[in-house]
Design a protein around this motif. Structure first.
Motif, short mmCIF file in Angstrom:
data_model
loop_
_atom_site.label_atom_id
_atom_site.label_comp_id
_atom_site.label_asym_id
_atom_site.label_seq_id
_atom_site.Cartn_x
_atom_site.Cartn_y
_atom_site.Cartn_z
N PRO A 104 107.51 27.89 31.61
CA PRO A 104 106.62 27.12 30.73
C PRO A 104 106.80 27.43 29.26
CG PRO A 104 105.41 28.83 31.91
CD PRO A 104 106.78 28.78 32.53
N GLY A 105 107.32 28.60 28.91
CA GLY A 105 107.53 28.93 27.50
C GLY A 105 108.65 28.14 26.87
N ARG A 106 109.42 27.41 27.70
CA ARG A 106 110.53 26.61 27.18
C ARG A 106 110.31 25.13 27.44
NH1 ARG A 106 113.40 30.93 29.99
NH2 ARG A 106 113.97 32.56 28.47
N THR A 107 109.08 24.75 27.69
CA THR A 107 108.72 23.33 27.86
C THR A 107 107.58 23.02 26.91
OG1 THR A 107 109.38 23.30 30.19
CG2 THR A 107 107.86 21.59 29.45
N LEU A 108 107.77 22.00 26.09
CA LEU A 108 106.76 21.62 25.09
C LEU A 108 105.85 20.56 25.66
CD1 LEU A 108 105.68 21.79 22.19
CD2 LEU A 108 107.36 20.05 21.56
N VAL A 109 104.53 20.76 25.51
CA VAL A 109 103.53 19.80 25.96
C VAL A 109 102.84 19.20 24.73
CG1 VAL A 109 101.44 19.44 27.33
CG2 VAL A 109 103.18 21.06 28.12
N LEU A 110 102.74 17.88 24.70
CA LEU A 110 102.16 17.15 23.56
C LEU A 110 101.02 16.26 24.03
CD1 LEU A 110 105.53 15.78 22.09
CD2 LEU A 110 104.41 17.92 21.43
N ILE A 111 100.09 15.97 23.13
CA ILE A 111 99.13 14.89 23.29
C ILE A 111 99.35 13.94 22.13
CG2 ILE A 111 96.70 14.21 23.34
CD1 ILE A 111 95.99 16.87 24.52
N ASN A 112 99.70 12.71 22.44
CA ASN A 112 100.01 11.71 21.41
C ASN A 112 101.02 12.23 20.40
OD1 ASN A 112 98.25 9.80 22.54
ND2 ASN A 112 96.50 10.62 21.40
N GLY A 113 102.02 12.95 20.90
CA GLY A 113 103.10 13.42 20.06
C GLY A 113 102.83 14.70 19.30
N ARG A 114 101.67 15.33 19.53
CA ARG A 114 101.34 16.56 18.81
C ARG A 114 101.13 17.68 19.82
NH1 ARG A 114 101.12 14.85 13.85
NH2 ARG A 114 100.42 12.70 13.44
N ARG A 115 101.67 18.84 19.48
CA ARG A 115 101.77 19.94 20.44
C ARG A 115 100.41 20.45 20.89
NH1 ARG A 115 105.18 24.00 19.48
NH2 ARG A 115 106.60 22.62 18.35
N VAL A 116 100.39 20.90 22.15
CA VAL A 116 99.22 21.53 22.74
C VAL A 116 99.43 23.03 22.66
CG1 VAL A 116 97.82 21.79 24.82
CG2 VAL A 116 98.84 19.56 24.26
N ALA A 117 98.57 23.73 21.97
CA ALA A 117 98.73 25.17 21.77
C ALA A 117 98.42 25.91 23.06
CB ALA A 117 97.81 25.65 20.65
N PRO A 118 98.95 27.14 23.21
CA PRO A 118 98.70 27.92 24.43
C PRO A 118 97.22 28.23 24.62
CG PRO A 118 100.58 28.80 23.22
CD PRO A 118 99.93 27.78 22.32
N ALA A 119 96.87 28.49 25.89
CA ALA A 119 95.51 28.87 26.26
C ALA A 119 95.57 29.75 27.49
CB ALA A 119 94.65 27.63 26.52
N GLY A 120 94.57 30.62 27.64
CA GLY A 120 94.51 31.45 28.83
C GLY A 120 93.87 32.78 28.55
N THR A 121 94.10 33.73 29.45
CA THR A 121 93.49 35.05 29.35
C THR A 121 94.55 36.14 29.46
OG1 THR A 121 93.10 35.14 31.75
CG2 THR A 121 91.33 34.25 30.38
N ARG A 122 94.16 37.33 29.08
CA ARG A 122 95.00 38.51 29.05
C ARG A 122 96.04 38.40 27.92
NH1 ARG A 122 94.39 41.91 33.62
NH2 ARG A 122 93.05 40.98 35.23
N GLY A 123 96.88 39.40 27.79
CA GLY A 123 97.76 39.47 26.64
C GLY A 123 98.93 38.53 26.67
N ALA A 124 99.30 38.03 27.86
CA ALA A 124 100.53 37.23 27.98
C ALA A 124 100.25 35.74 27.90
CB ALA A 124 101.26 37.58 29.27
N VAL A 125 99.48 35.32 26.91
CA VAL A 125 99.22 33.90 26.69
C VAL A 125 100.35 33.34 25.83
CG1 VAL A 125 97.66 32.20 25.66
CG2 VAL A 125 96.74 34.17 26.89
N GLY A 126 101.07 32.34 26.34
CA GLY A 126 102.19 31.84 25.56
C GLY A 126 102.62 30.44 25.89
#
Length: 987
Positions: A104-126
């Motif tokens: 997943p760190g090498r796949t970009l996710v967008l909404i209407n062409g604008r990036r979706v920033a990472p989300a989650g818990t613990r230190g390895a959010v990326g």
């Protein structure tokens, strides 16, 4: 479900969202893959589109399920709710997507062409958490399975996913319910979407609630009894350990590398004479015991369960079946968007988006408690206290400093983990005509995103257990609720209470058969086993500006050009609980805070050069060029490019190809992850039995040089566990990774065939080849140790990742993020689309197959590539078939998913003819059927997923993570047959 845009399909995904309509069939559409506005539907890159209607017909209740489907991912493993009990980047309950198996760190996710920033818990959010994506207002999902780093930035190595929202005028209510016929794992979704347009202002918004119920191991027959699952290859008779109490393969054993079984209901002492348990050999002494009130000789009240198979012991507790197979989750999502026209200012528009999301997820696990009792403790009964020797010498436990007389292996029961993740994403901008240049457009935008999460898991606190074991006769001022009984029935309390009654320490339970069996005082459990809460924040800010238009016209058409700059800054702040930081979590790893920030400035340009047009054997020849300059605060600067070629010799044949590069600085957690400690069995020490026959001579020489004597091995007083420290790699010289990406394909559309007879047919075949160099990952402690100890004179650079303490010879391995040399993915995508009308019946067929030729990793430039292609969980082939039939207001769909057979025998050097392991899986098929009726302002869809109730295949323990006896793999269906219904009403 999947629509392959075999004609290509590219362009301005970041323009206004697609307007709401009657959801017509999409055969050609402008989609993600370029920042240049185009009128053509052709692209040098392969693109796939999923429409809202197709997702609804497939019975997929969430955006996560849509994106993680085999049709989108090509069958590569994804992190979903089945991974809640495992340590994954982003924490429990996270759902991510990684195209081409690159993560997943090498796949970009967008909404209407604008990036979706990472989300989650613990230190390895990326990585982007798919749970944050809106579902109700989605119009379509576009997937570019091609490297696009030069266009979108470094994290688009494997591809890009773009979620495009829809404009709507009015109000639409929708509800969906999915119910597995075997119970458990039900999904519900309700939503409202509304929109209104005025002269200048257009506003749309949605609110939805999604809930997935928990599915436990006990709710599926195939998961209730996890066994070794091994068979004699000649007779077919199981070679599993047979439980003498049932005569069947034992559930949840602890043989070999582990089968999720645990030692419970067991007492550990020094070796003494006693009575053997059923199935255990008669020995001169035992050091593990199981309560048996019928035993009146030897160790009275206990039977011996050591010396033979470990599985004579109790290893299964029915409460293990309460463990989550699929995590329960509740998701609340609000999304709003607006546009306000400013025609007097160069036809400009002010626009904005706001996404608010909250995910509440949890997982149920099972815990074993190993409780040590000090020599001389009044909590030990006389018959155990009379054993002359100690179970452990002084320093053998973290609970007290003196020697240990006995250890209780207790089946404690279920534990809970929870995550509450809040997410906000706000976009504001202005776009319009770029006045200085006729026909040019500009777009200026600012975006802010934040993930604000708390996470909790239950754990024992070492200091509290330690205090509870240190007991004495209570003083008169100790409260009655803090007083217990010792093994002789005398009043006792914690020593801490005698010093300070306000400490509230609850004495530990007496060591007896009830305690060993898990019957523990509730007050003591509440005192020692507590919720451990921590927090994680991730913030990202993006400012971008781009312009695009026509530079000038060439004989073959306009030369279109785009230019832009973008600045992104991100920060992570994970603060583990103080007990975790201090190492006060009993039998769990410690964790340090993860705090770091980085920023990047990028400038990019794109160009579409029409070379030839409307000539014999050259209907179209276009050249697509992209170039990006990237400058990270952390890793400096570099450039990337992408070159694409689209050639149409005729209107029925298209050739396309692209090649590009990428430059990816390590994610924040890869740089700054706080050190997390864990322990491996000392049996994994590379110097165990270093002088035995067949040991690598370099390893033998290295171990001898450390002064380790011949025969040095576990069990000879050398029982130190291997300590493993995992952390970010910034301090160890972690460098950025680079990659090269090549795709080439051909599209065939026989327009020369009469459409009224043959219909519309299109076939696309695309080859992909991605190679990542200096790939950032953790090498794994086993790899690090073997590379070091098998090198001449400890000459391997990986020796810097481990150290051995003098005198004790305890081994520590630093498994931090580092640069692995090469990761490669090669293969083919095949897409076929056919549609034809037969009178009033319309037929549409989509078929997609992904064929992997190589899925390899080489740990260093001088090591051989290890190809995982075709092994369990990495199939060579996957495919989907989607056939729909329309008649008046009805549309009926049949869907099929296929995962190729896999085998891991060769990889492990085994033969299926002689090995008793089951290390292969057969072809796996899922069949789905649904129907949709559309009224004037309402529609209803109902159907069945997994018609045949296909269960996941089963494999032997020891080589792969499993759920029951099934591989832990996102492509297999754990829920079974599932009925669903969706209803929508517009006003």
């Amino acid at each position: 479900m999947l629509l392959s845009v075999v004609a290509g399909g590219s362009a301005q995904a970041q323009d206004a969202p697609a307007p709401e309509a009657e959801e017509p069939e999409i055969t050609e559409v402008t989609v993600v893959g370029s920042r240049i506005r185009k009128d053509t539907f052709n692209s040098a890159s392969p693109i796939q589109v999923i429409t809202r209607q197709e997702a609804t017909l497939a019975g997929l209740a969430s955006t996560s399920a849509i994106l993680q489907s085999t049709a989108v991912t090509g069958g590569t493993e994804q992190i979903n709710n089945a991974f809640g009990g495992f340590v994954v980047n982003g924490g429990g309950g996270v759902n991510t997507i990684g195209l081409r198996g690159l993560g997943p760190g090498r796949t970009l996710v967008l909404i209407n062409g604008r990036r979706v920033a990472p989300a989650g818990t613990r230190g390895a959010v990326g990585a982007a958490d798919l749970n944050v994506l809106p579902n109700a207002i989605i119009g379509r999902i576009e997937t570019l399975r091609d490297g696009a780093s030069a266009i979108y930035g470094s994290d688009a190595i494997g591809g890009v996913v773009n979620v495009v929202t829809r404009n709507i005028d009015g109000v639409t209510l929708e509800g969906q319910f999915n119910s597995p016929t075997a119970g458990g794992g039900e999904q519900s979704r309700i939503s409202v979407v509304a929109g209104k347009s005025w002269d200048r202002l257009s506003v749309q918004g949605s609110f939805e609630y999604y809930e997935a119920e928990e599915l436990t191991l006990g709710q599926r027959d195939w998961a209730r009894c996890q066994t070794d699952y091994r068979f004699d290859p000649t007779t077919g008779v199981t070679t599993d350990y047979i439980d003498p109490l049932t005569g069947k393969s034992k559930c949840y054993t602890i043989t070999g590398t582990g089968n999720n079984g645990v030692t419970i209901n067991t007492l550990g002492t020094a070796r003494v004479a006693g009575v053997p348990a059923t199935g255990n050999p008669t020995l001169t002494g035992y050091n593990r015991w199981r309560p048996n009130s019928a035993v009146s000789t030897g160790l009275v009240g206990f039977e011996g369960v050591s010396g033979g198979s470990l599985n004579v012991r109790d290893t299964f507790d029915p409460r293990m079946l309460n463990n989550s197979m699929l995590s329960p989750v509740q998701i609340f999502t609000s999304f709003g968007q607006f546009e306000y026209d400013l025609p007097e200012f160069s036809n400009s528009k002010i626009y904005g988006e706001l996404l608010l999301n909250e995910r509440i997820s949890s997982q149920t696990g099972y815990r074993q408690l190993s409780l040590d009792y000090a020599t001389g403790s009044p909590l030990i009964p006389a018959n155990i206290a009379a054993i002359s020797a100690n179970f452990l010498a002084a320093g053998g436990t973290v609970l007290f400093s003196g020697p240990t007389k006995a250890r209780a292996f207790i089946g404690y029961g279920n534990s809970e983990s929870e995550q509450d993740v809040g997410y906000v994403k706000a976009v504001g901008g202005i776009k319009g005509d770029f006045a200085p240049l006729s026909g040019w457009k500009y777009d200026f935008a600012m975006q802010y995103a934040k993930s604000d999460a708390t996470y909790m898991f239950e754990s024992w606190l070492t200091d509290r257990i330690s205090k509870s074991l240190d007991v004495a006769t209570p003083d008169s001022d100790v409260p009655a609720n803090l007083i217990a009984k010792d093994a002789s029935g005398n009043n006792i309390t914690c020593v801490a209470n005698n010093v300070d009654p306000s400490a509230g320490c609850i004495p530990a339970p007496v060591l007896n058969s009830a305690t060993i069996g898990g019957v523990l005082p509730e007050a003591w459990k509440a005192y020692t086993f507590v919720p451990v809460e921590s927090t994680t924040e991730y913030e990202e800010t993006t400012i971008s500006f781009d312009i695009n238009g026509t530079l000038f016209s060439l004989p073959a058409g306009p030369l279109d050009f785009a230019f832009g700059i973008e600045h992104r800054s991100a920060s992570i702040n994970d603060q583990p609980n103080a007990n975790s930081v201090s190492g006060n979590l009993y039998n769990l790893t410690s964790a340090a805070p993860t705090v770091g920030e980085d920023s990047v400035l990028e400038a990019y340009t794109e160009m579409l050069v029409p070379v030839l047009a409307d000539l014999p054997f050259a209907k179209t020849l276009n050249l697509e060029l992209a170039y990006r300059y990237t400058d990270y605060d952390s890793y400096g600067d570099d450039t990337t490019y992408k070159i694409g070629l689209l050639y149409e010799p005729t209107d029925f044949l298209t050739f396309r190809a692209s090649q590009g590069t990428s430059y990816r600085a390590p994610a924040l957690f890869e740089q700054f992850l706080g050190a997390t400690s864990g322990f491996l069995s000392s049996a994994g020490d590379p110097c165990n039995n270093w002088d035995a026959p067949g040991v690598n001579p370099n390893r033998a020489a290295n171990c001898a040089s450390l002064g380790l004597p011949a025969g040095w091995a576990v069990g000879n007083g050398n029982n130190q566990s291997i300590r493993v420290l995992q952390a970010g790699g910034a301090e160890q010289g972690l460098s950025a990774e680079t990659s090269e990406n090549l795709t080439a394909g051909v599209i065939f559309r026989p327009t020369f065939l009469p459409e009224q007879i043959f219909g519309k047919l299109a076939l696309a075949i695309d080859y992909f080849d991605i190679e990542i160099n200096n790939g950032v990952a953790r090498a794994g402690s086993t790899f690090l140790m073997s590379q070091c100890y098998d090198s001449p004179n400890f000459s391997s650079p990986y020796c810097a990742y481990s150290e051995r303490t003098p005198v004790t010879n305890a081994l520590t391995v630093y498994d931090s993020y580092t640069n692995l040399s090469v990761q490669t993915v090669k293969g083919y995508d095949y897409n076929l689309r056919w549609e034809r009308d037969f009178g009033e019946v319309g037929v549409l067929v989509n078929m997609a197959v992904t064929q992997f030729e190589e899925q390899g990793v080489a740990a260093r430039a001088d090591t051989a590539l290890i190809d995982y292609n075709g092994l369990i969980n990495t199939p060579k082939y996957t495919g989907t078939l989607d056939a729909s039939f329309t008649y008046k207001n009805w549309r009926v769909r049949y869907g099929m998913e296929w995962i190729d057979a896999t085998s891991s025998y060769d990889f492990y050097g085994l033969s299926p003819v002689t090995s008793d392991y089951i290390l292969d899986t057969p072809d796996y098929y899922l069949h789905h059927l649904s129907a949709r009726y559309t009224g004037s302002d309402w529609n209803m869809t109902f159907g069945i997923r997994n018609l045949s109730d296909a269960e996941p295949p089963q494999i032997s323990q020891g080589v792969e993570n499993r759920v029951g006896n099934a591989p832990l793999y996102s492509g297999y269906d754990y829920k079974g047959r599932e009925v669903f219904v969706t209803f929508s009403k517009s006003f």
